[in-house]
Motif scaffolding. Structure first.
Motif, PDB file in Angstrom:
ATOM      1  N   TYR A 120       0.823  -1.219   0.000  1.00 15.56           N
ATOM      2  CA  TYR A 120       0.000   0.000   0.000  1.00 15.56           C
ATOM      3  C   TYR A 120       0.856   1.269   0.000  1.00 15.56           C
ATOM      4  O   TYR A 120       0.328   2.362  -0.211  1.00 15.56           O
ATOM      5  CB  TYR A 120      -0.941  -0.023   1.204  1.00 15.56           C
ATOM      6  CG  TYR A 120      -1.938  -1.148   1.088  1.00 15.56           C
ATOM      7  CD1 TYR A 120      -2.960  -1.108   0.147  1.00 15.56           C
ATOM      8  CD2 TYR A 120      -1.824  -2.290   1.879  1.00 15.56           C
ATOM      9  CE1 TYR A 120      -3.848  -2.164   0.008  1.00 15.56           C
ATOM     10  CE2 TYR A 120      -2.708  -3.346   1.753  1.00 15.56           C
ATOM     11  CZ  TYR A 120      -3.720  -3.279   0.807  1.00 15.56           C
ATOM     12  OH  TYR A 120      -4.589  -4.326   0.655  1.00 15.56           O
ATOM     13  N   LEU A 121       2.153   1.121   0.230  1.00 19.51           N
ATOM     14  CA  LEU A 121       3.067   2.261   0.108  1.00 19.51           C
ATOM     15  C   LEU A 121       3.790   2.238  -1.230  1.00 19.51           C
ATOM     16  O   LEU A 121       4.381   3.244  -1.635  1.00 19.51           O
ATOM     17  CB  LEU A 121       4.099   2.241   1.249  1.00 19.51           C
ATOM     18  CG  LEU A 121       3.547   2.196   2.674  1.00 19.51           C
ATOM     19  CD1 LEU A 121       4.687   2.308   3.678  1.00 19.51           C
ATOM     20  CD2 LEU A 121       2.526   3.289   2.898  1.00 19.51           C
ATOM     21  N   GLU A 124       0.591   2.739  -6.869  1.00 16.40           N
ATOM     22  CA  GLU A 124       0.177   4.074  -7.304  1.00 16.40           C
ATOM     23  C   GLU A 124      -1.357   4.191  -7.378  1.00 16.40           C
ATOM     24  O   GLU A 124      -1.880   5.256  -7.710  1.00 16.40           O
ATOM     25  CB  GLU A 124       0.772   4.378  -8.684  1.00 16.40           C
ATOM     26  CG  GLU A 124       2.286   4.403  -8.709  1.00 16.40           C
ATOM     27  CD  GLU A 124       2.831   4.655 -10.114  1.00 16.40           C
ATOM     28  OE1 GLU A 124       2.043   4.553 -11.083  1.00 16.40           O
ATOM     29  OE2 GLU A 124       4.024   4.942 -10.251  1.00 16.40           O
ATOM     30  N   ASP A 127      -2.972   7.093  -5.446  1.00 18.57           N
ATOM     31  CA  ASP A 127      -2.416   8.445  -5.596  1.00 18.57           C
ATOM     32  C   ASP A 127      -3.457   9.395  -6.205  1.00 18.57           C
ATOM     33  O   ASP A 127      -3.454  10.594  -5.916  1.00 18.57           O
ATOM     34  CB  ASP A 127      -1.181   8.401  -6.503  1.00 18.57           C
ATOM     35  CG  ASP A 127       0.007   7.723  -5.820  1.00 18.57           C
ATOM     36  OD1 ASP A 127      -0.089   7.458  -4.606  1.00 18.57           O
ATOM     37  OD2 ASP A 127       1.023   7.470  -6.499  1.00 18.57           O
ATOM     38  N   GLU A 166      -3.691  -5.255  -5.167  1.00 18.01           N
ATOM     39  CA  GLU A 166      -2.491  -4.428  -5.361  1.00 18.01           C
ATOM     40  C   GLU A 166      -1.262  -5.287  -5.641  1.00 18.01           C
ATOM     41  O   GLU A 166      -0.335  -4.850  -6.338  1.00 18.01           O
ATOM     42  CB  GLU A 166      -2.259  -3.559  -4.118  1.00 18.01           C
ATOM     43  CG  GLU A 166      -3.394  -2.613  -3.788  1.00 18.01           C
ATOM     44  CD  GLU A 166      -3.831  -1.796  -4.998  1.00 18.01           C
ATOM     45  OE1 GLU A 166      -2.947  -1.280  -5.714  1.00 18.01           O
ATOM     46  OE2 GLU A 166      -5.042  -1.698  -5.243  1.00 18.01           O
ATOM     47  N   THR A 522       7.361  10.037  -0.751  1.00 16.56           N
ATOM     48  CA  THR A 522       6.181   9.473  -1.408  1.00 16.56           C
ATOM     49  C   THR A 522       5.499   8.440  -0.512  1.00 16.56           C
ATOM     50  O   THR A 522       4.260   8.398  -0.416  1.00 16.56           O
ATOM     51  CB  THR A 522       6.595   8.824  -2.744  1.00 16.56           C
ATOM     52  OG1 THR A 522       7.114   9.838  -3.614  1.00 16.56           O
ATOM     53  CG2 THR A 522       5.411   8.149  -3.416  1.00 16.56           C
ATOM     54  N   GLN A 523       6.296   7.612   0.154  1.00 13.75           N
ATOM     55  CA  GLN A 523       5.710   6.609   1.044  1.00 13.75           C
ATOM     56  C   GLN A 523       4.950   7.267   2.200  1.00 13.75           C
ATOM     57  O   GLN A 523       3.864   6.815   2.584  1.00 13.75           O
ATOM     58  CB  GLN A 523       6.808   5.692   1.593  1.00 13.75           C
ATOM     59  CG  GLN A 523       7.451   4.794   0.528  1.00 13.75           C
ATOM     60  CD  GLN A 523       8.460   3.840   1.122  1.00 13.75           C
ATOM     61  OE1 GLN A 523       8.131   3.065   2.015  1.00 13.75           O
ATOM     62  NE2 GLN A 523       9.693   3.900   0.635  1.00 13.75           N
ATOM     63  N   ARG A 526       1.628   8.553   1.008  1.00  9.16           N
ATOM     64  CA  ARG A 526       0.661   7.468   0.817  1.00  9.16           C
ATOM     65  C   ARG A 526       0.151   6.951   2.168  1.00  9.16           C
ATOM     66  O   ARG A 526      -1.008   6.540   2.278  1.00  9.16           O
ATOM     67  CB  ARG A 526       1.306   6.346   0.001  1.00  9.16           C
ATOM     68  CG  ARG A 526       1.507   6.728  -1.464  1.00  9.16           C
ATOM     69  CD  ARG A 526       2.318   5.711  -2.246  1.00  9.16           C
ATOM     70  NE  ARG A 526       2.447   6.122  -3.641  1.00  9.16           N
ATOM     71  CZ  ARG A 526       3.250   5.537  -4.533  1.00  9.16           C
ATOM     72  NH1 ARG A 526       4.014   4.506  -4.151  1.00  9.16           N
ATOM     73  NH2 ARG A 526       3.297   5.972  -5.776  1.00  9.16           N
ATOM     74  N   GLN A 527       1.022   6.949   3.163  1.00 14.35           N
ATOM     75  CA  GLN A 527       0.569   6.556   4.500  1.00 14.35           C
ATOM     76  C   GLN A 527      -0.517   7.502   5.015  1.00 14.35           C
ATOM     77  O   GLN A 527      -1.540   7.075   5.559  1.00 14.35           O
ATOM     78  CB  GLN A 527       1.753   6.561   5.478  1.00 14.35           C
ATOM     79  CG  GLN A 527       2.639   5.336   5.390  1.00 14.35           C
ATOM     80  CD  GLN A 527       3.779   5.398   6.383  1.00 14.35           C
ATOM     81  OE1 GLN A 527       4.395   6.449   6.584  1.00 14.35           O
ATOM     82  NE2 GLN A 527       4.076   4.279   7.017  1.00 14.35           N
TER      83      GLN A 527
END
Length: 784
Positions: A120-121, A124, A127, A166, A522-523, A526-527
């Protein structure tokens, strides 16, 4: 010091056996410490430009150099697909490979169970669209349809923890850029006739031993899988080529060595009419080889394979030393006195030849330093053993070997030849004119033209590379930063521009580390976008009210999302032991105080457009072919500088030994003219000169110097002139045999060495005979 009195036959045999025993003991000791290296970077000078540094430091580790490309054909599609799956499974279990792909579902294993929440990290999906009720409802409806499809067996195990699939989306995303079509769940070429596979070796591209092991593993496993069928395997890639080159070089070296050995035995047997002479003549040569190898083992951490192969070729000149001793031996003169009379001339030749290689010690290139140590130690020990050991083994001469009617008749004919004066100037002018005016490039900088790989193999590689969308081995984009996370962020910012290049067909595809490992920034983003557990649980309960799934069916999913929301950012260290580690390692390169991210490219059609985009986004397009050519040019400049210094030192050495300007000129002139003639012949034939021609010129010059020194040493004594002629005919014929065979080789490097030295041997002998000898009756007429 050995006794100068002649030894008995029994003593000579005992001494020869003792010599052989010492050589055997030395060989055993050397092999215990010998560590062969195949890293070609040892023969490269220090890199200066960014492209050169990448070429030297990282080319062997880059994404393109460790790929082996495969195709299987010759059977129906289902059979080929089954063989592809079997081969992938077999190779994936081997330690030689970091990654094996054939388009099947093996990429699902890229994320081990311990890292599954991180999907989940890494994905995409969320996003642009949040993980909310609408998305979950849509995904669960799709899963109901999937469970009724042929893909149910693949989907069902993933469903409880991954209802949005995913894992499959990441597996699809991590397929190679511009991947080929899939039939029967594996990759096929466009025509559907061949299955395609790609393997990434753990061994570096510069590691021939590791590449050999990988290639052998592929052939072994395929042989078992395809037994009893008509299927055939095509294997290409840098590693496969290096193995083929090594195999062909070894095979040719074996047959050339066998012919050389037979020729040596026959020539010495005919020249001296004794079975002992070939054996005695081989002792200094064997001693030289072991001495050179031992010196390199003692002074360096590892010995390069090129040093061994080329070193033994260069010290082949030492076979001349015992020949001079044999040919000058005559009744009434002890071998010790003979060796003592020859020693000043022999020592001058050895010292002069060694000087040329001493300059390599200051070249700054580790491989050339090894070659210099090998050659200097070998030549020196061979000369010393010929002077102080070999005379003890020689029988008292029953006759003068030069006492021959044919030889005397030949010498009378030579004596009638006109003494060259102005003609030498004309030869030099013509040679210089050819060198300067011959069409075509003077220097060969393209290393690819030195490869002995057959044209059909190169064509197969081009076809497979196109079908698989494998990365370009010439062009690569680089991004530099102080930390891994900095370059990962930079590569993420570059992606939209690269996508536009793909859309405009300037580029077919690309690969970069952030595809597999997003930046920490980016991680974290997403968290933050992931819903907390209580909210996600409430949304999921609402969706499940109208769903055939049980209310607790997706508890593992809730746990994974919660774990991903709390987890520390995934780093490269976390990927160790997974297939992702190999992908990231080839694209993310630590360099001490900096990190370089590589962006591998495939199907590059417009380098100018890519370079422009790269420059505008903080990246750089590197042309590794151009870098290799500039590196070769820098290498050549160092070698030429070393040769210029060597020429000055060589002249000084000959001057110190001879002390007379006319004698010095007589000795140096044939060597200088021969060097011009070699260059003129090669240029006249359209040959572009490379580094191996240059190093071979040194060997040719050393041979020419020896010939001229010994003709000069003979003076105007007719009997000594005949002995010198006898010795040099034997020497030149042996050397000509060796290097003429090399000139016929299909290996460009061996051909360059062989042709250069073969031309040099012939020209040096003729010119030394015409220029350096003195007429027996009127020494004063010698040409200056």
């Amino acid at each position: 010091m050995l006794s100068k009195r002649p030894l008995s036959a029994r003593s000579r045999i005992a001494l020869a056996l003792l010599w052989l025993a010492v050589l055997a003991l030395a060989a055993w000791a050397i092999t215990q410490r010998l560590q062969l290296s195949g890293d070609l970077r040892k023969f490269m000078p220090a890199a200066e430009t960014p492209a050169q540094k990448l070429l030297i430091d990282e080319l062997g580790e880059g994404p393109g150099s460790r790929l082996l490309l495969m195709s299987i054909s010759g059977a129906d599609a289902p059979t080929l697909a089954a063989q592809s799956q079997a081969l992938r499974s077999a190779l994936a279990a081997r330690p030689e490979f970091a990654l094996v792909a054939n388009g099947g579902d093996a990429s699902l294993d890229a994320i081990p169970q311990r890292l599954r929440p991180y999907r989940y990290l890494l994905t995409e999906t969320f996003d642009t669209r949040p993980l909310d009720e609408a998305l979950l409802r849509e995904e669960l409806d799709a899963r109901v349809q999937d469970l009724g499809s042929p893909a149910a067996s693949l989907i069902e195990p993933l469903l409880p923890s991954d209802p949005t699939l995913e894992t499959l989306k990441l597996a699809e995303r991590w397929q190679p850029a511009n991947a080929p079509q899939r039939l029967h769940d594996v990759w096929f070429d466009r025509a559907g006739d061949k299955v395609l596979l790609v393997a990434q070796t753990r061994a570096a591209g510069f590691d021939p031993t590791g590449q050999q092991a990988a290639v052998d593993a592929i052939h072994s496993d395929f042989g078992k899988i395809a037994a009893g069928t008509s299927s055939k395997l095509v294997l290409t890639g840098p590693g496969a080529f290096s193995v083929e080159i090594g195999g062909r070089t070894t095979a040719e070296a074996q047959w050339i060595g066998m012919v050389d050995t037979i020729g040596l035995i026959l020539l010495l047997g005919i020249a001296y009419r004794s079975w002992k002479m070939p054996i005695l003549g081989a002792l200094p040569l064997a001693t030289a080889g072991l001495a050179g190898l031992g010196a390199v083992v003692l002074l360096f951490d590892g010995v390069h394979g090129i040093t061994v192969a080329f070193g033994f070729t260069l010290i082949g000149v030492v076979q001349d030393y015992p020949i001079h001793l044999f040919s000058h031996q005559r009744p009434g003169m002890s071998p010790w006195a003979n060796a003592r009379s020859l020693w000043p001339t022999l020592a001058t030749g050895v010292a002069s030849t060694c000087i040329a290689y001493v300059t390599f010690l200051f070249s700054g290139v580790d491989g050339l330093k090894q070659l210099a140590v090998f050659t200097i130690a070998g030549l020196g020990v061979a000369a010393i053993s010929t002077r102080f050991l070999l005379p003890a083994l020689i029988d008292p001469a029953p006759r003068d070997f030069a006492d021959s009617r044919a030889l005397a008749k030949m010498w009378r004919g030579i004596a009638q030849l006109p003494r060259p004066k102005g003609s030498l100037v004309l030869v030099a002018v013509v040679a210089l004119g050819i060198i300067a005016l011959a069409p075509g490039r003077f220097w060969q900088n393209d290393l690819s033209k030195l490869t002995p790989v057959p044209a059909d193999a190169l064509a197969n590689d081009a076809v497979l590379r196109d079908e698989l969308g494998a990365p370009d081995v010439r062009y690569v984009l680089t991004l530099a930063g102080k930390t891994e996370d900095q370059v990962l962020q930079a590569s993420e910012r570059l992606r939209p521009a690269l996508d536009r290049l793909v859309a405009t067909r300037a580029l077919a595809g690309y690969d970069l580390a952030s595809r597999y490992l997003p930046s920490a920034q980016t991680q974290r983003a997403r968290q933050q976008a992931l819903p907390p557990r209580d909210r996600l649980q409430a949304v999921l309960a609402t969706v499940l009210e109208d769903s055939p799934f049980n209310s607790d069916a997706f508890d593992p999913f809730l746990a994974d999302v919660e774990a991903a929301k709390r987890a520390p950012a995934l780093t490269r260290a976390d990927l160790q032991g997974t297939p992702l580690a190999a992908s990231v390692a080839g694209l993310l390169l630590p360099g001490g105080d900096h990190v370089t991210a590589l962006v591998s490219l495939s199907g590059l059609q417009d380098p100018a457009a890519v370079a422009k985009v790269a420059m505008g986004n903080g990246a750089q397009l590197l042309d590794l072919k151009e870098a290799s050519e500039s590196l070769v040019a820098a290498y050549r400049s160092r070698v030429l500088a070393a040769l210029a210094i060597a020429a000055l030192l060589l002249t000084a050495t000959v001057w110190i030994a001879l002390r007379q300007p006319r004698r010095v000129l007589r000795v140096l002139l044939p060597m200088a003219l021969t060097t011009l003639l070699i260059l003129a012949v090669l240029r006249g034939l359209g040959v572009e000169l490379n580094l191996f021609h240059l190093v071979a010129l040194i060997l040719a010059a050393g041979l020419g110097l020896d010939y001229a020194l010994f003709f000069d040493h003979a003076g105007d004594d007719r009997a000594d002139q005949l002995r010198t002629l006898h010795a040099l005919i034997v020497c030149s014929l042996m050397t000509l045999l060796v290097f003429s065979l090399l000139a016929l080789s299909s290996i460009p490097v061996l051909r360059a060495i062989g042709s250069t030295v073969a031309i040099g041997v012939f020209a040096n002998f003729v010119l030394a005979l015409l220029v350096s000898r003195q007429p027996a009756a009127e020494a004063s007429d010698a040409v200056a």
